[in-house]
Scaffold this motif. Structure first.
Motif, PDB file in Angstrom:
ATOM      1  N   TYR A  94       0.851  -1.195   0.000  1.00  0.00           N
ATOM      2  CA  TYR A  94       0.000   0.000   0.000  1.00  0.00           C
ATOM      3  C   TYR A  94       0.885   1.243   0.000  1.00  0.00           C
ATOM      4  O   TYR A  94       1.803   1.367   0.822  1.00  0.00           O
ATOM      5  N   ALA A  96       0.226   5.632  -0.746  1.00  0.00           N
ATOM      6  CA  ALA A  96      -0.626   6.737  -1.194  1.00  0.00           C
ATOM      7  C   ALA A  96       0.136   8.039  -1.006  1.00  0.00           C
ATOM      8  O   ALA A  96       0.918   8.182  -0.071  1.00  0.00           O
ATOM      9  N   GLU A 107      -3.790   6.630  -4.624  1.00  0.00           N
ATOM     10  CA  GLU A 107      -3.586   5.427  -3.818  1.00  0.00           C
ATOM     11  C   GLU A 107      -3.206   4.259  -4.727  1.00  0.00           C
ATOM     12  O   GLU A 107      -3.800   4.067  -5.786  1.00  0.00           O
ATOM     13  N   LYS A 137      -3.343   2.611   5.005  1.00  0.00           N
ATOM     14  CA  LYS A 137      -4.582   3.352   4.790  1.00  0.00           C
ATOM     15  C   LYS A 137      -4.938   4.168   6.030  1.00  0.00           C
ATOM     16  O   LYS A 137      -4.983   3.637   7.142  1.00  0.00           O
TER      17      LYS A 137
END
Length: 215
Positions: A94, A96, A107, A137
Motif C-alpha cells: 500500500y 498513497a 492510492e 490506509k
C-alpha cells in the motif's frame, strides 16, 4: 494500461540551457512542464505538446509555451513515482501520496501481480493531516458526499494495471527524463532534486535487472 507522459517546453529549455547550477537553483530549482498519467481509460493531468499546434510566428509559439510553461513540477512527479515503485519493490502493498496541486490523494494497492489505483478525496483524510506519503490506509472508508448531497463522480477507483507494466513504465520514463535534462544542460544533473531522481532511478533499475520476475 499505465502510461506516463511529460513535456518540457522550448521556452523553458532556452531559459535553463546556459545556467550554472547556482543560478538554476536560485531562479528555478525544479524542472517544469506538463505531466499526465493514463490509467486504462482514465486520464489524470494533461500534456499540451506541439503535435496539434501550428505556429505562424515565433511569438505565437512563445505565447503558447508561456501558458503551459510551469503547469506541473516535473521533478516532483518523476520523483514520487520512483518512490512509489521502490516502496512496492520493498514489499509494501500500500502506498498513497498527496497531489501537490490539490488536496486529493493517489492510492496504489498491490494485490498479487496487479496494482489497483484510486484517486481519493482529500476530505476523507483526517483534518490537519501533515504527511504527504503514507504506507498504510488512513482515510475514512465512507463515500464522500459533496456539499450538494451528491457523490463525487469525478474520481477514478480501483483501476487495475499489471505490476510489471507499472514498474517498467516508471523506470523507462525516469530514464528518458534524466537523459533529456542531460541534453538540455548536463550541469543540472547536480541539482538536489535531480540527484534524488538519479539515485532512485538507479535503485529501481538495479532491482529490475536483478529480478527475473520482471523480465
Amino acid at each position: 494500461m499505465f502510461k506516463i507522459r511529460y513535456f518540457i517546453y522550448d521556452l523553458f529549455k532556452e531559459k535553463i540551457k546556459n545556467l550554472d547550477l547556482e543560478s538554476f537553483d536560485r531562479e528555478w530549482y525544479e524542472i517544469y512542464g506538463t505531466f499526465e498519467i493514463r490509467i486504462n481509460n482514465q486520464l489524470k493531468g494533461f500534456v499540451a505538446d506541439y503535435s496539434k499546434e501550428v505556429f505562424a510566428t515565433k511569438i505565437e509559439k512563445e505565447k503558447f509555451d508561456s501558458i503551459w510553461l510551469m503547469s506541473d513540477v516535473l521533478t516532483f512527479w518523476i520523483d514520487i513515482f520512483l518512490q512509489i515503485a521502490i516502496n512496492l519493490r520493498y514489499g509494501n502493498e500500500y502506498v498513497a501520496f498527496r497531489d501537490i496541486e490539490n488536496i486529493n490523494w493517489l492510492e496504489f494497492v498491490k494485490k498479487n501481480e496487479d496494482i489497483y489505483i484510486s484517486e481519493i478525496e482529500g476530505e476523507r483524510f483526517p483534518k490537519n493531516f501533515q504527511e504527504s506519503i503514507v504506507l498504510k490506509k488512513v482515510y475514512i472508508d465512507n463515500i464522500y458526499i459533496d456539499n450538494k448531497g451528491k457523490m463525487n463522480e469525478s474520481f477514478f477507483k480501483n483501476e487495475k494495471v499489471n505490476y510489471k507494466e507499472f514498474i517498467k513504465e516508471i523506470e523507462y520514463k525516469s530514464k528518458q527524463f534524466i537523459e533529456e535534462i542531460k541534453l538540455i544542460n548536463p550541469v543540472l544533473l547536480n541539482n538536489t532534486q535531480m540527484k534524488k531522481i538519479i539515485l532512485k532511478y538507479q535503485e529501481l533499475k538495479n532491482y529490475i535487472e536483478n529480478d527475473k520476475l520482471l523480465e
